[in-house]
Motif scaffolding. Structure first.
Motif, PDB file in Angstrom:
ATOM      1  N   GLU A 129       0.833  -1.308   0.053  1.00  0.00           N
ATOM      2  CA  GLU A 129      -0.143   0.142  -0.083  1.00  0.00           C
ATOM      3  C   GLU A 129       0.863   1.332   0.024  1.00  0.00           C
ATOM      4  O   GLU A 129       1.851   1.342   0.882  1.00  0.00           O
ATOM      5  N   ASP A 157      -3.357 -10.277   4.261  1.00  0.00           N
ATOM      6  CA  ASP A 157      -4.153  -9.711   3.253  1.00  0.00           C
ATOM      7  C   ASP A 157      -5.700 -10.236   3.377  1.00  0.00           C
ATOM      8  O   ASP A 157      -6.712  -9.703   3.509  1.00  0.00           O
ATOM      9  N   ARG A 211      -7.419  -9.649   6.796  1.00  0.00           N
ATOM     10  CA  ARG A 211      -7.660  -7.884   6.670  1.00  0.00           C
ATOM     11  C   ARG A 211      -9.256  -7.954   6.217  1.00  0.00           C
ATOM     12  O   ARG A 211      -9.968  -7.433   6.589  1.00  0.00           O
ATOM     13  N   ALA A 212      -9.262  -8.434   5.014  1.00  0.00           N
ATOM     14  CA  ALA A 212     -10.351  -8.485   4.277  1.00  0.00           C
ATOM     15  C   ALA A 212     -11.707  -9.075   4.972  1.00  0.00           C
ATOM     16  O   ALA A 212     -12.670  -8.709   4.936  1.00  0.00           O
ATOM     17  N   MET A 229     -12.906  -6.869   7.617  1.00  0.00           N
ATOM     18  CA  MET A 229     -13.875  -5.891   7.275  1.00  0.00           C
ATOM     19  C   MET A 229     -15.096  -6.539   6.802  1.00  0.00           C
ATOM     20  O   MET A 229     -16.010  -5.677   6.856  1.00  0.00           O
ATOM     21  N   SER A 245     -10.666  -0.213   7.520  1.00  0.00           N
ATOM     22  CA  SER A 245      -9.413  -0.499   7.252  1.00  0.00           C
ATOM     23  C   SER A 245      -8.311  -0.224   8.557  1.00  0.00           C
ATOM     24  O   SER A 245      -7.363  -0.957   8.741  1.00  0.00           O
ATOM     25  N   TYR A 246      -8.607   1.028   9.149  1.00  0.00           N
ATOM     26  CA  TYR A 246      -7.412   1.277  10.123  1.00  0.00           C
ATOM     27  C   TYR A 246      -7.797   0.191  11.303  1.00  0.00           C
ATOM     28  O   TYR A 246      -6.359  -0.370  11.823  1.00  0.00           O
ATOM     29  N   ALA A 287      -8.692  -2.710  11.133  1.00  0.00           N
ATOM     30  CA  ALA A 287      -8.341  -3.889  10.753  1.00  0.00           C
ATOM     31  C   ALA A 287      -6.797  -4.035  10.562  1.00  0.00           C
ATOM     32  O   ALA A 287      -6.089  -5.154  11.026  1.00  0.00           O
ATOM     33  N   ASN A 288      -6.205  -3.298  10.383  1.00  0.00           N
ATOM     34  CA  ASN A 288      -4.792  -3.028  10.185  1.00  0.00           C
ATOM     35  C   ASN A 288      -4.090  -3.305  11.570  1.00  0.00           C
ATOM     36  O   ASN A 288      -3.192  -3.639  11.676  1.00  0.00           O
TER      37      ASN A 288
END
Lengths: 474, 98
Positions: A108, A297, A300-301, A304, A311-312, A314-315
């Motif tokens: 990213e 990844d 993360r998906a 969400m 996304s914040y 999740a990260n």
């Protein structure tokens, strides 16, 4: 003048096997010198290397996660050089037939997702650890022969930020795969950056400088940024860049010369005669590739989509695998994944750092935290009470028992709250007057009074709403 | 082909590999080596024009991979047995970096 920056990165990563790449001696960190070795590691005459199956498995997992194609015919080569860090006089590596080739990793950036090409991934053996004293060098062969993968990116990065994002993403990926400890500070993951500048748009590459000794992701970024500045300045002044190996100097936050490179060293590579080519069973390889652990990844998906996290959030969870794993356990009990995430990220992380502890050293269980969250959702206790209960939940106590012992409950019964509200309003005519004169502060005061009368047990949201309605009636 | 190597040659070679050869062993190796060289001369006579060199004697790949199970280590004393110089369980060598 404007320059194009060209950055490629080589990563060496120790694999988390029990034994070495070519011998059955244990891999180790911090053991007594020269006690985790056998004749193969010490290069005694007549010994024969035997390839570690688990190392091959891990290499295949890494290749797959990095979208690379896997060569099922495994071959090794000899890299000949005479130095005390490898007693055989050569390193066994995969020069001509790397197990993995042509992959990529998406990072990213501020400008969106960028795809970084990965040229190759090959297996090899680590070298010995050397201690350079004033007049002599001491050699400990415990690390010699530890399985390594070397991952070589294409020269696709153009800034310190991108370089750091790539290393960070690769590190996270290998960690989630469980193939390596990826501890940069302990050297189980090592990073060399190649960087050159050329006039903007020029098809010809400039002279390449290699930076070694980057023991953290932030140092990768700092070293690259510094190096871009240094090289630009030299070119601006009409100078030439020396082809050299530099290292990042922590004290001055700059890169300094380690050694000049004069031409390339001839390692006289040839196929390793002691290891015949090994044909991997395609079914075995397929089984490994189809059963990879969940990658960052993907996780993360899922966070969400499944739990509705931004996304914040999740990260934040993904970047700490231990916390992320714990969060998943909490979600097995808690009815709301988003609220569970808030608790994990703020309350729990805050408590851990305040106590200087980690999840593994705490008595807290995920099921208890999940139950506590449900008690708030079910309006059994207020958010404020929950924070008090949480202190005991951290010590391993059951939140239901704690709340009961403290006599906590939340009153959500409309008539009970209304009775308290009217009592408070009768006692505070001045506040009603203030409210009518537009002083909204009066509401806060009155809510406080109701909460006090209920010994903190009235549902604050309901109290607020009912109080506003009652005030308008008066 | 210049192949005649005498006992002194093999004794020197053995010495560099950290072991000793007695007279009898050295004589036997001199003889074996001479035979070997004669056999290589026979091979040299074979016409290999157009034949690709092979790396391994067999073209069929193997399938063996070693399970990741600890087999054996040697003790620190054994590891250091051949070292000319050692210090605190480490091999001690001349320093070659600045």
């Amino acid at each position: 003048m404007n320059y194009d920056v060209v950055i490629g990165i080589e990563i060496h990563c120790e694999l988390k096997t029990k034994t070495k790449m070519f011998s059955g001696a244990p891999t180790s960190f911090g053991m007594k010198a020269n006690t985790c070795v056998n004749e193969i590691d010490l290069g005694h005459p007549g010994t024969m290397p035997a390839v570690n199956k688990q190392a091959v498995r891990y290499a295949i997992m890494a290749c797959t996660a990095l979208n690379m194609s896997v060569d099922t015919l495994v071959k090794f080569d000899r890299k000949n050089y005479y130095y005390t860090d490898l007693p055989k006089g050569f390193q066994i590596t995969q020069q001509f037939h790397p197990i993995g080739s042509e992959g990529y990793l998406d990072i990213e950036t501020e400008a969106g997702t960028k795809r970084i090409g990965i040229e190759r991934l090959h297996m090899e053996e680590d070298t010995a650890k050397q201690f350079h004293l004033d007049a002599l060098t001491l050699v400990d062969y415990n690390r010699a022969g530890t399985p390594l993968v070397e991952i070589v990116s294409k020269p696709d990065m153009t800034s310190g930020k991108e370089a750091a994002a790539y290393v960070s993403k690769l590190r996270e990926t290998l960690f989630y795969l469980g193939v390596s400890d990826v501890k940069m500070e302990e050297g189980s993951m090592r990073c060399d950056v190649n960087i050159s500048l050329k006039p903007a748009g020029s098809p010809v590459y400039g002279t390449k400088v290699e930076i070694k000794n980057l023991n953290s992701i932030s140092n990768v970024q700092k070293a690259v940024d510094y190096e871009i500045e240094r090289q630009s300045k030299i070119y601006d002044e009409g100078g030439k860049i020396a082809q050299e190996t530099r290292r990042f100097d922590e004290a001055t936050q700059t890169t300094v010369t380690m050694r000049l490179k004069e031409g390339s060293v001839d390692y006289k590579y040839f196929p390793e005669p002691n290891i015949f080519p090994i044909q991997l069973d395609p079914q075995w390889v397929k089984g490994i590739q189809e059963n990879l652990p969940e990658l960052p990844d993907q996780r993360r998906a899922r966070y969400m989509n499944e739990y509705g996290l931004g996304s914040y959030d999740a990260n934040v969870l993904i970047s700490n695998k231990e916390l992320s794993d714990f969060y998943e356990e909490v979600c097995k009990v808690a009815k709301d994944g988003k609220i569970a995430a808030n608790w994990c990220i703020s309350e729990l992380s805050g408590a851990l750092s305040k106590r200087n502890e980690t999840l593994s050293t705490m008595k807290l269980t995920a099921a208890h935290l999940g139950a506590l969250i449900n008690m708030i959702l079910d309006k059994e206790i207020s958010g404020k009470q929950a924070k008090e209960v949480f202190e005991d939940v951290l010590e391993g106590k059951d939140p239901k028992e704690v709340a009961a012992a403290k006599g906590m409950k939340q009153v959500s019964d409309t008539s009970a709250i209304l009775a308290l509200i009217n009592q408070v309003l009768d006692e505070n005519p001045q506040s009603i007057e203030d409210f009518k004169n537009g002083k909204s502060r009066a509401v806060g005061f009155l809510v406080g009074q109701v909460m006090k009368k209920s010994k903190g047990q009235a549902n604050p949201a309901m109290t607020n709403q009912l109080l506003n309605e009652e005030l308008k009636k008066r | 082909m210049e192949t005649i190597k005498d006992k002194a040659y093999f004794k020197g070679l053995a010495n560099r590999l950290m072991f000793d050869l007695n007279d009898e062993e050295a004589t036997s190796i001199v003889d074996e080596f001479a035979t070997l060289c004669q056999q290589l001369e026979l091979l040299e006579a074979v016409d290999t024009t157009g034949v690709e060199p092979m790396v391994y004697p067999f073209e069929t790949p193997t399938v063996y991979l070693r399970d990741d199970e600890e087999d054996h280590t040697i003790s620190q004393e054994q590891a250091m047995a051949n070292a000319t110089k050692s210090l605190q369980g480490h091999f001690s060598v001349p320093k070659v970096v600045k």
